[in-house]
Design a protein around this motif. Structure first.
Motif, PDB file in Angstrom:
ATOM      1  N   SER A  94      24.613  -2.931  29.659  1.00 50.54           N
ATOM      2  CA  SER A  94      23.934  -3.146  30.943  1.00 50.54           C
ATOM      3  C   SER A  94      23.756  -4.644  31.177  1.00 50.54           C
ATOM      4  N   LYS A  95      22.985  -4.978  32.204  1.00 51.27           N
ATOM      5  CA  LYS A  95      22.694  -6.384  32.492  1.00 51.27           C
ATOM      6  C   LYS A  95      21.690  -6.987  31.512  1.00 51.27           C
ATOM      7  N   CYS A  96      21.089  -6.158  30.661  1.00 53.65           N
ATOM      8  CA  CYS A  96      20.007  -6.581  29.767  1.00 53.65           C
ATOM      9  C   CYS A  96      20.309  -7.902  29.062  1.00 53.65           C
ATOM     10  N   ASN A  97      21.480  -8.019  28.465  1.00 50.70           N
ATOM     11  CA  ASN A  97      21.916  -9.238  27.786  1.00 50.70           C
ATOM     12  C   ASN A  97      23.104  -9.869  28.508  1.00 50.70           C
TER      13      ASN A  97
ATOM     14  N   TYR B 241      14.522  -9.736  31.658  1.00 55.04           N
ATOM     15  CA  TYR B 241      14.055  -9.750  33.042  1.00 55.04           C
ATOM     16  C   TYR B 241      13.984  -8.326  33.576  1.00 55.04           C
ATOM     17  N   THR B 242      12.772  -7.810  33.646  1.00 52.04           N
ATOM     18  CA  THR B 242      12.522  -6.506  34.236  1.00 52.04           C
ATOM     19  C   THR B 242      11.924  -6.726  35.618  1.00 52.04           C
ATOM     20  N   LYS B 243      12.668  -6.387  36.637  1.00 53.23           N
ATOM     21  CA  LYS B 243      12.208  -6.546  38.015  1.00 53.23           C
ATOM     22  C   LYS B 243      11.284  -5.382  38.348  1.00 53.23           C
TER      23      LYS B 243
ATOM     24  N   HIS C 280       9.647 -12.632  30.733  1.00 52.34           N
ATOM     25  CA  HIS C 280       9.741 -11.868  29.496  1.00 52.34           C
ATOM     26  C   HIS C 280       9.201 -10.469  29.767  1.00 52.34           C
ATOM     27  N   ASP C 281       9.710  -9.483  29.042  1.00 47.64           N
ATOM     28  CA  ASP C 281       9.345  -8.092  29.290  1.00 47.64           C
ATOM     29  C   ASP C 281       8.304  -7.607  28.281  1.00 47.64           C
ATOM     30  N   LEU C 282       7.248  -6.969  28.794  1.00 46.78           N
ATOM     31  CA  LEU C 282       6.203  -6.400  27.949  1.00 46.78           C
ATOM     32  C   LEU C 282       6.185  -4.875  28.012  1.00 46.78           C
ATOM     33  N   LEU C 283       7.165  -4.273  28.665  1.00 53.85           N
ATOM     34  CA  LEU C 283       7.131  -2.839  28.944  1.00 53.85           C
ATOM     35  C   LEU C 283       8.032  -1.983  28.063  1.00 53.85           C
ATOM     36  N   HIS C 284       9.223  -2.443  27.779  1.00 53.41           N
ATOM     37  CA  HIS C 284      10.224  -1.595  27.129  1.00 53.41           C
ATOM     38  C   HIS C 284      10.085  -1.569  25.608  1.00 53.41           C
ATOM     39  N   PRO C 285      10.242  -0.385  24.999  1.00 50.89           N
ATOM     40  CA  PRO C 285      10.324  -0.317  23.538  1.00 50.89           C
ATOM     41  C   PRO C 285      11.676  -0.837  23.079  1.00 50.89           C
ATOM     42  N   CYS C 286      11.801  -1.035  21.771  1.00 53.92           N
ATOM     43  CA  CYS C 286      13.096  -1.447  21.209  1.00 53.92           C
ATOM     44  C   CYS C 286      14.180  -0.443  21.584  1.00 53.92           C
ATOM     45  N   CYS C 287      15.391  -0.943  21.815  1.00 51.59           N
ATOM     46  CA  CYS C 287      16.529  -0.033  21.936  1.00 51.59           C
ATOM     47  C   CYS C 287      16.692   0.700  20.611  1.00 51.59           C
ATOM     48  N   ARG C 288      17.130   1.944  20.697  1.00 56.24           N
ATOM     49  CA  ARG C 288      17.286   2.784  19.509  1.00 56.24           C
ATOM     50  C   ARG C 288      18.369   3.809  19.777  1.00 56.24           C
TER      51      ARG C 288
END
Length: 192
Positions: A177-180, A135-137, A87-95
């Motif tokens: 992107s690959k995000c979803n 998944y943030t590598k 799970h990702d804790l870094l990215h803000p919501c897409c906007r």
């Protein structure tokens, strides 16, 4: 008695949760990110903080037994089950601004920032949720890349509320992107 909430692709929902209840988030089709935000019920100024969560857990990852904290360093939720572990804790919501920056298509694009703000009837200037299943590598040199989620159809994460909270949950809107996994799909939340 449990309550189920279906969140269609590219939309958000407000969900009330009482202390002690479980929150089960299900990736129905697999490969779908869930922008998961919360605030203390009746106290919008105290809210889920990924920065504080990273600080208190001393980790960029969420593991079973870890706690999600508020901006005031109070325990908000505990992770009690997790099928995925990524799970990702870094990215803000897409906007809209993010869509303009990366894809040049922000106008009118569904986005988690607006979906969560609308669900909570608020106008927060920024929302940094726990991006469940994202998944943030993270490379040794500090660079990051967003990869396809590792979640499969039916995978879930289960949290326990440690206080009364109001959730703002969105099925992420990024299909570029690959995000979803290149498509957007619905998710389910079960409160028990």
């Amino acid at each position: 008695m449990s309550q189920e909430y279906f969140i269609p692709a590219c939309s958000g929902k407000r969900i009330e949760v009482k202390q002690g209840q479980t929150i089960t988030i299900v990736d129905i089709e697999g490969g779908q990110v869930v922008d998961f935000f919360a605030e203390v019920t009746g106290k919008a100024e105290e809210f889920l903080s990924t920065g504080v969560t990273i600080d208190c857990n001393e980790s960029l990852r969420l593991n079973i037994g870890d706690t999600i904290y508020t901006n005031l360093y109070r325990p908000m939720m505990e992770v009690i089950e997790d099928d995925v572990g990524e799970h990702d804790l870094l990215h803000p919501c897409c906007r809209p601004e993010m869509y303009y920056f990366f894809y040049h298509n922000g106008e009118g694009h569904s986005n988690c920032f607006d979906n969560i703000n609308e669900a909570l009837d608020e106008r927060r200037p920024i929302i940094t949720p726990v991006n469940l299943f994202m998944y943030t590598k993270i490379s040794a040199d500090g660079s990051i890349s967003v990869e396809a989620p590792k979640s499969k159809a039916g995978d879930r994460i289960v949290l326990r509320a440690l206080m009364d909270i109001t959730l703002g949950v969105a099925a992420c809107s990024v299909s570029e992107s690959k995000c979803n996994s290149g498509k957007c799909s619905p998710v389910k939340v079960i409160i028990g």
